[in-house]
Design an enzyme around this catalytic site. Sequence first.
Site, PDB file in Angstrom:
ATOM      1  N   ARG A 114     -16.593  15.562  -5.641  1.00  0.00           N
ATOM      2  CA  ARG A 114     -15.932  14.372  -5.088  1.00  0.00           C
ATOM      3  C   ARG A 114     -15.647  14.552  -3.590  1.00  0.00           C
ATOM      4  O   ARG A 114     -15.883  13.645  -2.793  1.00  0.00           O
ATOM      5  CB  ARG A 114     -14.632  14.117  -5.856  1.00  0.00           C
ATOM      6  CG  ARG A 114     -13.701  13.074  -5.248  1.00  0.00           C
ATOM      7  CD  ARG A 114     -14.287  11.683  -5.238  1.00  0.00           C
ATOM      8  NE  ARG A 114     -13.283  10.686  -4.859  1.00  0.00           N
ATOM      9  CZ  ARG A 114     -13.551   9.419  -4.609  1.00  0.00           C
ATOM     10  NH1 ARG A 114     -14.790   8.966  -4.677  1.00  0.00           N
ATOM     11  NH2 ARG A 114     -12.594   8.576  -4.289  1.00  0.00           N
ATOM     12  N   ASP A 169     -10.278  -0.964  -4.325  1.00  0.00           N
ATOM     13  CA  ASP A 169     -11.191   0.172  -4.263  1.00  0.00           C
ATOM     14  C   ASP A 169     -11.630   0.490  -5.698  1.00  0.00           C
ATOM     15  O   ASP A 169     -10.930   0.149  -6.659  1.00  0.00           O
ATOM     16  CB  ASP A 169     -10.449   1.364  -3.646  1.00  0.00           C
ATOM     17  CG  ASP A 169     -11.233   2.647  -3.793  1.00  0.00           C
ATOM     18  OD1 ASP A 169     -12.372   2.694  -3.325  1.00  0.00           O
ATOM     19  OD2 ASP A 169     -10.700   3.602  -4.412  1.00  0.00           O
TER      20      ASP A 169
HETATM   21  C1  LAC Z   1     -14.904   3.687  -3.276  1.00  0.00           C
HETATM   22  C2  LAC Z   1     -14.696   5.159  -3.124  1.00  0.00           C
HETATM   23  C3  LAC Z   1     -14.603   5.579  -1.755  1.00  0.00           C
HETATM   24  O1  LAC Z   1     -14.906   3.170  -4.402  1.00  0.00           O
HETATM   25  O2  LAC Z   1     -13.569   5.581  -3.786  1.00  0.00           O
HETATM   26  O3  LAC Z   1     -15.119   3.014  -2.263  1.00  0.00           O
END
Ligand code: LAC
Length: 225
Positions: free
Chosen positions: A42, A11
Site C-alpha cells: 500500500r 475516496d
Molecule cells: C483512492 C486511494 C488513493 O481511492 O485511496 O484514491
Amino acid sequence: MNSTIRAFAFDAYGTLFDVYSVTALCEELFPGHGNALAVLWRAKQLQYSVLRSLMNRYKDFWEVTIDALIHAAHQLGLDLSTTQRQRLMGAYLTLATFPDVRPGLESLKALGLRLAILSNGSPNMLVAAVSHAGIADLVDLVLSVDEIKTFKPSPEVYRLVESRLKMPLNAVGFVSSNSWDVHGAGSAGLTTFWIQRRASEPSEELGYPAAFVVHTISELARLIR
Ligand code: LAC
C-alpha cells in the site's frame, strides 16, 4: 451545520474499501510476512502514484498497484510468482468493505444528497469494488482520475467534482480516511471530512486539515442535518 453541502465525494481505497483485507492472502502465500507485505504494498502504491504525477508519467492505478506489489516483494526478499501476483491483484478487486459504508451512505441518501466516488483507482478497479461491495444503488457517480491522467492530491483531480457533479466546489463535501487526501482536497477548495478510523492516528502536516473529523461514515448525516 452545513446546509450548503449538496453532495459528498468519497475516496475509495482505505475509506470505503479496506486495502489491508489483502493481508490474509499475503500471509497465506508468504507465512510470517503477510502484514509487512500488505503494508509495504500500500505504501509503495501511494508513493508510486505521487512520483508518477511529479514525473508526468501517468500509468493507471491497476498498473501502479502491480508495480508496487513487485517492488514490495523484492524489498522483503520474497519470490513472487506470476500466479501469486495474479491472485493478490485479484484480491484487490474484492476488497472488504468497511461495515459503516452501506448504512452511512444510506443515511446520506435519505437526506437527498448526491453521492460520488472520487478515486485514484482505474475505472475497472472501481467498478469491480463497487459491485463487490453491493453499493452501486447508492452511488450516483464514480469518478476516476483516469479521465485526467494524474493522481490525487493534484488539485485538478478534486476540481473534477465541479464539472462532473455540476455544483460549485463549496457545495461538495470530500470524505476520506487518508489524511493526505483530506489536505489535498482542502487545498483545492472543497469542504473536507476526515474519517479518522483509529483514534490515535495523527493528521498529516500539510496545511489544510479537515473541516470536520468523524470516526465513521455513519456520523456524517448528523453533521449536515
Ligand atoms: C483512492 C486511494 C488513493 O481511492 O485511496 O484514491
